[in-house]
Design a protein around this motif. Structure first.
Motif, PDB file in Angstrom:
ATOM      1  N   UNK A  20       0.661  -1.252   0.031  1.00 57.65           N
ATOM      2  CA  UNK A  20       0.030   0.042  -0.126  1.00 57.65           C
ATOM      3  C   UNK A  20       0.882   1.295   0.012  1.00 57.65           C
ATOM      4  N   UNK A  21       1.869   1.469   0.781  1.00 62.18           N
ATOM      5  CA  UNK A  21       2.634   2.553   1.100  1.00 62.18           C
ATOM      6  C   UNK A  21       3.664   2.594  -0.349  1.00 62.18           C
ATOM      7  N   UNK A  22       3.825   1.582  -0.879  1.00 61.00           N
ATOM      8  CA  UNK A  22       4.880   1.508  -2.140  1.00 61.00           C
ATOM      9  C   UNK A  22       3.976   2.029  -3.267  1.00 61.00           C
ATOM     10  N   UNK A  23       2.793   1.795  -3.431  1.00 58.98           N
ATOM     11  CA  UNK A  23       1.740   2.357  -4.412  1.00 58.98           C
ATOM     12  C   UNK A  23       1.716   3.738  -4.193  1.00 58.98           C
ATOM     13  N   UNK A  24       1.555   4.458  -2.901  1.00 61.13           N
ATOM     14  CA  UNK A  24       1.584   5.566  -2.728  1.00 61.13           C
ATOM     15  C   UNK A  24       3.190   6.486  -3.170  1.00 61.13           C
ATOM     16  N   UNK A  25       3.906   5.686  -2.706  1.00 58.67           N
ATOM     17  CA  UNK A  25       5.352   6.284  -3.200  1.00 58.67           C
ATOM     18  C   UNK A  25       5.424   6.295  -4.732  1.00 58.67           C
ATOM     19  N   UNK A  26       5.067   5.366  -5.413  1.00 59.02           N
ATOM     20  CA  UNK A  26       5.206   5.256  -6.921  1.00 59.02           C
ATOM     21  C   UNK A  26       4.595   6.414  -7.436  1.00 59.02           C
ATOM     22  N   UNK A  27       3.263   6.525  -6.773  1.00 64.62           N
ATOM     23  CA  UNK A  27       2.305   7.737  -7.243  1.00 64.62           C
ATOM     24  C   UNK A  27       3.349   9.140  -7.058  1.00 64.62           C
ATOM     25  N   UNK A 103      11.649   4.302   3.145  1.00 63.96           N
ATOM     26  CA  UNK A 103      12.138   5.185   1.892  1.00 63.96           C
ATOM     27  C   UNK A 103      11.024   6.484   2.382  1.00 63.96           C
ATOM     28  N   UNK A 104       9.966   6.294   2.666  1.00 68.47           N
ATOM     29  CA  UNK A 104       9.002   7.603   2.702  1.00 68.47           C
ATOM     30  C   UNK A 104       9.662   8.539   3.896  1.00 68.47           C
ATOM     31  N   UNK A 105      10.177   7.928   4.971  1.00 66.53           N
ATOM     32  CA  UNK A 105      10.604   8.738   6.175  1.00 66.53           C
ATOM     33  C   UNK A 105      11.926   9.565   5.436  1.00 66.53           C
ATOM     34  N   UNK A 106      12.770   8.889   4.795  1.00 67.71           N
ATOM     35  CA  UNK A 106      14.069   9.306   4.282  1.00 67.71           C
ATOM     36  C   UNK A 106      13.564  10.510   3.437  1.00 67.71           C
ATOM     37  N   UNK A 107      12.778  10.592   2.608  1.00 69.00           N
ATOM     38  CA  UNK A 107      12.787  11.605   1.649  1.00 69.00           C
ATOM     39  C   UNK A 107      11.593  12.753   2.050  1.00 69.00           C
ATOM     40  N   UNK A 108      11.227  12.448   3.202  1.00 72.91           N
ATOM     41  CA  UNK A 108      10.107  13.515   3.631  1.00 72.91           C
ATOM     42  C   UNK A 108      10.591  14.753   3.379  1.00 72.91           C
ATOM     43  N   UNK A 116      16.244  13.831 -11.184  1.00 74.63           N
ATOM     44  CA  UNK A 116      16.013  13.030 -12.335  1.00 74.63           C
ATOM     45  C   UNK A 116      15.989  11.698 -11.978  1.00 74.63           C
ATOM     46  N   UNK A 117      16.950  11.251 -11.332  1.00 78.16           N
ATOM     47  CA  UNK A 117      16.887   9.760 -10.714  1.00 78.16           C
ATOM     48  C   UNK A 117      17.321   9.637  -9.488  1.00 78.16           C
ATOM     49  N   UNK A 118      16.748   8.949  -8.550  1.00 78.77           N
ATOM     50  CA  UNK A 118      17.114   8.522  -7.419  1.00 78.77           C
ATOM     51  C   UNK A 118      17.450   7.091  -7.195  1.00 78.77           C
ATOM     52  N   UNK A 119      18.530   6.933  -6.681  1.00 79.38           N
ATOM     53  CA  UNK A 119      19.220   5.362  -6.570  1.00 79.38           C
ATOM     54  C   UNK A 119      19.035   4.983  -5.162  1.00 79.38           C
ATOM     55  N   UNK A 120      18.519   3.810  -5.015  1.00 79.42           N
ATOM     56  CA  UNK A 120      18.288   3.339  -3.713  1.00 79.42           C
ATOM     57  C   UNK A 120      19.022   1.901  -3.532  1.00 79.42           C
ATOM     58  N   UNK A 121      20.187   2.051  -2.681  1.00 72.73           N
ATOM     59  CA  UNK A 121      20.786   0.857  -2.534  1.00 72.73           C
ATOM     60  C   UNK A 121      20.382   0.021  -1.261  1.00 72.73           C
ATOM     61  N   UNK A 122      19.876  -1.089  -1.438  1.00 73.81           N
ATOM     62  CA  UNK A 122      19.196  -1.991  -0.597  1.00 73.81           C
ATOM     63  C   UNK A 122      20.117  -2.575   0.452  1.00 73.81           C
ATOM     64  N   UNK A 123      19.966  -3.156   1.596  1.00 71.86           N
ATOM     65  CA  UNK A 123      20.695  -3.606   2.543  1.00 71.86           C
ATOM     66  C   UNK A 123      21.405  -4.894   1.800  1.00 71.86           C
ATOM     67  N   UNK A 124      22.628  -5.376   2.062  1.00 73.44           N
ATOM     68  CA  UNK A 124      23.001  -6.366   1.439  1.00 73.44           C
ATOM     69  C   UNK A 124      22.524  -7.743   2.021  1.00 73.44           C
ATOM     70  N   UNK A 125      21.776  -8.342   1.049  1.00 65.19           N
ATOM     71  CA  UNK A 125      20.966  -9.564   1.417  1.00 65.19           C
ATOM     72  C   UNK A 125      20.534 -10.060   0.142  1.00 65.19           C
ATOM     73  N   UNK A 126      20.395 -11.418  -0.049  1.00 68.53           N
ATOM     74  CA  UNK A 126      19.615 -12.014  -1.314  1.00 68.53           C
ATOM     75  C   UNK A 126      18.324 -12.629  -1.080  1.00 68.53           C
ATOM     76  N   UNK A 134       9.366  -1.082  -3.236  1.00 74.79           N
ATOM     77  CA  UNK A 134       9.994   0.129  -2.694  1.00 74.79           C
ATOM     78  C   UNK A 134       9.445   1.589  -3.419  1.00 74.79           C
ATOM     79  N   UNK A 135       8.590   1.142  -4.467  1.00 77.05           N
ATOM     80  CA  UNK A 135       7.933   2.004  -5.162  1.00 77.05           C
ATOM     81  C   UNK A 135       8.786   2.451  -6.439  1.00 77.05           C
TER      82      UNK A 135
END
Ligand SMILES: Nc1nc2c(ncn2[C@@H]2O[C@H](COP(=O)(O)OP(=O)(O)OP(=O)(O)O)[C@@H](O)[C@H]2O)c(=O)[nH]1
Ligand SMILES: [Mg+2]
Length: 221
Positions: A20-27, A103-108, A116-126, A134-135
């Motif tokens: 739900x939150x990711x959909x809001x972020x994507x929007x 993500x929402x908190x970090x970019x508030x 133009x482009x926002x990169x998101x490096x996730x925690x190292x984990x497969x 994450x939207x």
């Protein structure tokens, strides 16, 4: 009665809330016309090194920024800031992945429309990051030559939820007897027709194709 059904129920609720939150972020990203690219891989596959080079190359003519997740330390953010881009570290404590609320908190307080482009490096984990949207517009999974060609078969979900795979540390391929054919075959087994790039952020091999794949990311609108 076994505790299992209750755990599954809570997990499903958490994932639903995240979706739900990711959909809001994507929007929000869509409205601000910023493209979002996330990177996932096991620890040490070269996410930050690839991003350092990417930000350095793009910073001249694109407005780029990055969020970077780790359990502890500001190390990666410090490395990425050398490019001059705006970078925020998200420290997750004991949590093995980023989620949409982080993500929402970090970019508030960010002006997304300026990017133009926002990169998101996730925690190292497969494993953990695979289930959390994450939207982002584009999810990139990294596989280092040093990790072994069988990782796509062992961790199919993360490859299945990604849009592009990048084989990193290609400069080390010979030293670790990396079998490229086998790696490509394994990726295609898990995710047929997936685009796969071979890159070394250290020597620059493949960087042009990687940057090109990013420049083909059109702004939404
Ligand atoms: N030879 C070589 N080494 C690389 C390359 N990319 C990264 N490395 C090295 O691999 C190590 C880990 O790289 P990082 O970029 O920190 O990896 P990461 O995926 O961000 O690691 P975490 O954030 O801890 O998950 C560092 O010592 C890098 O110098 C590459 O293309 N070639
Ligand atoms: Mg890193």
């Amino acid at each position: 009665m076994s505790a299992q059904p209750r755990i599954v129920e809570v997990r499903e609720r958490v994932l639903k809330q995240n979706d739900f939150l990711a959909r809001e972020l994507r929007q929000r990203f869509h409205e601000a016309q910023v493209r979002v690219v996330s990177l996932v891989s096991s620890p040490g596959s070269g996410k930050t090194t690839l991003l350092e080079e990417t930000l350095r190359i793009l910073a001249g003519d694109r407005n780029v920024a990055a969020l970077v997740g780790d359990l502890a330390t500001e190390n990666d953010a410090r490395r990425l800031r050398r490019s001059g881009a705006r970078v925020k570290q998200i420290t997750t404590g004991t949590v093995c992945h980023l989620d949409a609320s982080m993500i929402a908190t970090a970019i508030s307080d960010w002006d997304l429309a300026a990017l133009d482009i926002l990169f998101v490096e996730n925690v190292g984990n497969l494993v953990c990051p695979a289930s959390y949207d994450l939207g982002e517009d584009l999810r990139v999974v990294l596989l280092a030559t040093t990790e072994g060609e069988d990782k796509p078969l062992k961790y199919p979900t993360v490859f299945n939820t990604a849009d592009i795979a990048v084989i990193t540390k290609i400069d080390l391929a010979a030293a670790v007897e990396f079998d490229a054919d086998s790696a490509h075959r394994n990726i295609q087994t898990v995710r047929p027709k997936m685009t796969v790039l071979e890159v070394s952020a250290k020597t620059g091999t493949g960087m042009e194709a990687w940057i090109k794949s990013l420049s083909q990311l059109q702004r939404p609108g």
